[in-house]
Enzyme design. Structure first.
Site, short mmCIF file in Angstrom:
data_model
loop_
_atom_site.label_atom_id
_atom_site.label_comp_id
_atom_site.label_asym_id
_atom_site.label_seq_id
_atom_site.Cartn_x
_atom_site.Cartn_y
_atom_site.Cartn_z
N ALA A 124 0.82 -1.22 0.00
CA ALA A 124 0.00 0.00 0.00
C ALA A 124 0.85 1.26 0.00
CB ALA A 124 -0.95 0.00 1.21
N ASN A 158 14.09 -8.20 -1.85
CA ASN A 158 12.79 -8.27 -2.51
C ASN A 158 12.42 -9.68 -2.96
OD1 ASN A 158 12.33 -5.62 -2.01
ND2 ASN A 158 12.52 -4.91 -4.11
N SER A 176 7.15 -5.26 -8.57
CA SER A 176 8.34 -5.09 -7.74
C SER A 176 9.63 -5.28 -8.53
CB SER A 176 8.30 -6.10 -6.59
OG SER A 176 7.07 -6.08 -5.90
N ARG A 197 7.31 5.91 -21.13
CA ARG A 197 8.39 6.88 -20.97
C ARG A 197 9.00 7.24 -22.33
NH1 ARG A 197 10.89 3.91 -15.56
NH2 ARG A 197 9.78 5.22 -14.04
N HIS A 227 13.94 -5.08 -18.12
CA HIS A 227 13.54 -3.77 -17.61
C HIS A 227 14.77 -3.09 -17.03
CE1 HIS A 227 11.23 -0.59 -15.85
NE2 HIS A 227 11.34 -1.03 -14.61
#
Length: 313
Positions: free
Chosen positions: A11, A98, A122, A154, A178
């Protein structure tokens, strides 16, 4: 007909803003979930968003919680959980922490929403989506990484700024991992139907591509205390919409390649048809020698990242 149920795990800025875009577009009822240590924060954000509903006229229900039981039987689960990037930190620096967070989240998702389509946001994205599929055991078509939509947005933004035209008239495609090794596809980039190579000189186009690849880092350096969230959240909401409304959007996503583009068993950014079944088809393009070499280099970087993650987790 019942509304779709969309759970957003995490959140923070990206998760809460994704909830905002999804609610405003009435894509479904939303569960905004965070860890117990977050306390009532997700409930506060959910209530705040609900109080915006009379103003913007949406009827989506938004629930904040720390309990995965509230996410039971979700149609779509968006995972934004993880530590954010800080100035000077690369995506790879985030890997070990992560990956552990992704593992814990996906174990819960597998238990509570076994039929969900999972969108991973993520970072480092290409490794995180690989880990999510491994832990959930879901069919690869139902576990997707959000990166291509953001990177392309972008790229389109910078091209529109360069040419002084509407972003709506810029159509573009980027492939690969990415990050710094993303692969631009000039043959699939146009402005109002005109090939971008007819409008932008090669050296300037290369500079725009480089800025796109470093787009997230540029925002981190400007914000000082956080990372991008408006555009990542908008990109995620577009993917959610494609799924819950079965739009069959042809967009770039991190998808599991099983021999497509010569890649076996890895997630990498490729153009896909995204609909109610998740990744319903991977579109294979004829790459030029230059594009193929860049794509291979990008895939190698993804493989190295995944191998490093395997040693750390």
């Amino acid at each position: 007909m019942k509304r779709a149920k969309i759970t957003i795990v995490g959140a923070g800025n990206v998760g809460a803003t994704t909830a905002h875009w999804c609610a405003a577009a009435e894509l479904g009822d939303i569960v905004l979930l965070d860890i117990p240590e977050a306390g009532d924060m997700p409930r506060g954000k959910a209530l705040d968003l609900m109080q915006a509903s009379p103003i913007f006229g949406f009827d989506s229900k938004v629930t904040g919680t720390n309990d995965y039981a509230d996410s039971k039987c979700s149609d779509v689960v968006v995972i934004t959980a993880g530590i954010p990037r800080k100035p000077g930190m690369s995506r790879d620096d985030l890997l070990a922490t992560n990956a552990k967070i992704m593992t814990a989240v996906c174990e819960q998702v597998k238990r509570t929403s076994p039929d969900a389509i999972v969108i991973v946001v993520s970072n480092p994205l290409d490794a995180m989506v690989q880990q999510a599929q491994k832990v959930t055991g879901f069919p690869p078509a139902r576990v997707i990484g959000q990166a291509g939509v953001l990177d392309t947005a972008r790229y389109r933004t910078f091209l529109a700024m360069e040419l002084g035209v509407s972003v709506e008239d810029v159509s573009a495609l980027l492939m690969g991992g990415h990050g710094d090794t993303m692969v631009p596809m000039p043959s699939c980039t146009s402005v109002g139907g005109i090939p971008v190579t007819s409008l932008v000189k090669p050296e300037r186009l290369a500079e725009i591509v480089d800025r796109t690849a470093k787009g997230g880092a540029e925002i981190v350096s400007l914000l000082k205390t956080g990372s991008a969230y408006y555009a990542p959240a908008a990109a995620t909401a577009q993917m959610v919409e494609a799924i819950v409304r079965d739009k069959k959007r042809l967009i770039p996503c991190a998808a599991y390649c099983d021999k497509q583009y010569g890649v076996g068993g890895y997630y990498v950014g490729v153009p896909v048809v995204l609909g109610s079944g998740g990744v319903e088809k991977i579109i294979e393009l004829e790459l030029t020698d230059t594009e193929r070499a860049a794509f291979t280099k990008s895939v190698d970087a993804v493989k190295e990242l995944v191998a490093t993650m395997a040693k750390l987790v």
